[in-house]
Motif scaffolding. Structure first.
Motif, PDB file in Angstrom:
ATOM      1  N   TYR A  92       2.293  -3.939   3.751  1.00 56.54           N
ATOM      2  CA  TYR A  92       1.640  -4.902   2.871  1.00 56.54           C
ATOM      3  C   TYR A  92       0.175  -5.111   3.210  1.00 56.54           C
ATOM      4  N   ASN A  93      -0.259  -4.628   4.368  1.00 61.58           N
ATOM      5  CA  ASN A  93      -1.653  -4.836   4.757  1.00 61.58           C
ATOM      6  C   ASN A  93      -2.005  -3.996   5.979  1.00 61.58           C
TER       7      ASN A  93
ATOM      8  N   ASN B  83       0.832  -1.203   0.000  1.00 63.05           N
ATOM      9  CA  ASN B  83       0.000   0.000   0.000  1.00 63.05           C
ATOM     10  C   ASN B  83       0.866   1.252   0.000  1.00 63.05           C
TER      11      ASN B  83
ATOM     12  N   LYS C 218       0.715  -3.122   8.446  1.00 61.09           N
ATOM     13  CA  LYS C 218       1.613  -4.207   8.869  1.00 61.09           C
ATOM     14  C   LYS C 218       2.827  -4.109   7.953  1.00 61.09           C
TER      15      LYS C 218
END
Lengths: 112, 110
Positions: B93-94, B30, B97
């Motif tokens: 990545y999420n 992201n 995280k």
């Protein structure tokens, strides 16, 4: 405004003992994450909480647990400490989503 | 295990010179954030670049992101002795995280 605060700063524990580390996020931040940084390496993700719910868990044994309180502060608990748990434990807070994450000064845990 | 890598592992330059650090990661992200760490203490946030951005500036810092190559670079211009620290990239990545690399140790000689 206060940044992310962690307590205690340093801690020495004996193998087999239990430890609780605490983190207060920046005011207004609802996401808190925990990372372990072993000497000479980059931080590794342990847990993330958002709005008091666990949103992710890294590759750590069940001896590691955490929770987030209604005021969004968080605790990381480690049971049955091993020598290999000696590390800098970092807490990060953010608004969540695609935003900046800010870290505290960390808790240096030494297991003897 | 580390999911990112910084290059070089160590960099020594004179005050006033530019320092360039590179970072590679393995998954789609992201955003990517850069941090500085002094003497094993907390991470200081430097800059965030989102996956739809290619370049970003903040003061003496310039960050680039190439999502096709899964890589980023951090340029510090006109370095100072106070810039001596370890620098880490963190690939989000999420939902905040991060995968971190093992860092670049920068030494700026006065």
């Amino acid at each position: 405004d206060a940044g992310v605060t962690q307590s205690p700063t340093h801690l020495i524990k004996t193998r087999g003992q239990h430890v609780t580390l605490r983190c207060s996020p920046i005011s207004g931040h609802k996401s808190v994450s925990w990372y372990q940084q072993v000497l000479g390496q980059g931080p590794q993700f342990i847990f993330q909480y958002y709005e008091k719910e666990e949103r992710g868990r890294g590759n750590f044994p069940d001896r590691f647990s955490a929770r987030q309180f209604p005021n969004y502060s968080s605790e990381l608990n480690v049971n049955a400490l091993l020598l290999g748990d000696s590390a800098l434990y970092l807490c990060a807070s953010s608004l969540g989503g695609n935003t900046e994450a800010f870290f505290g000064q960390g808790t240096r845990l030494t297991v003897v | 295990s580390q999911q990112g890598e910084e290059d070089p592992q160590a960099l020594s330059i004179q005050e006033g010179e530019n320092a360039t650090m590179n970072c590679s990661y393995k998954t789609s992200i992201n955003n990517l954030q850069w941090y500085r760490q002094n003497s094993g203490r907390g991470l200081v946030h430097l800059i965030l670049i989102r996956s739809n951005e290619r370049e970003k500036h903040s003061g003496r810092l310039r960050v680039t992101l190439d999502t096709s190559k899964k890589s980023s670079s951090l340029l510090i211009t006109a370095s100072r002795a106070a810039d001596t620290a370890s620098y880490f990239c963190a690939a989000d990545y999420n939902f905040n995280k991060f995968y971190f690399g093992s860092g670049t140790k920068l030494n700026v000689k006065p």
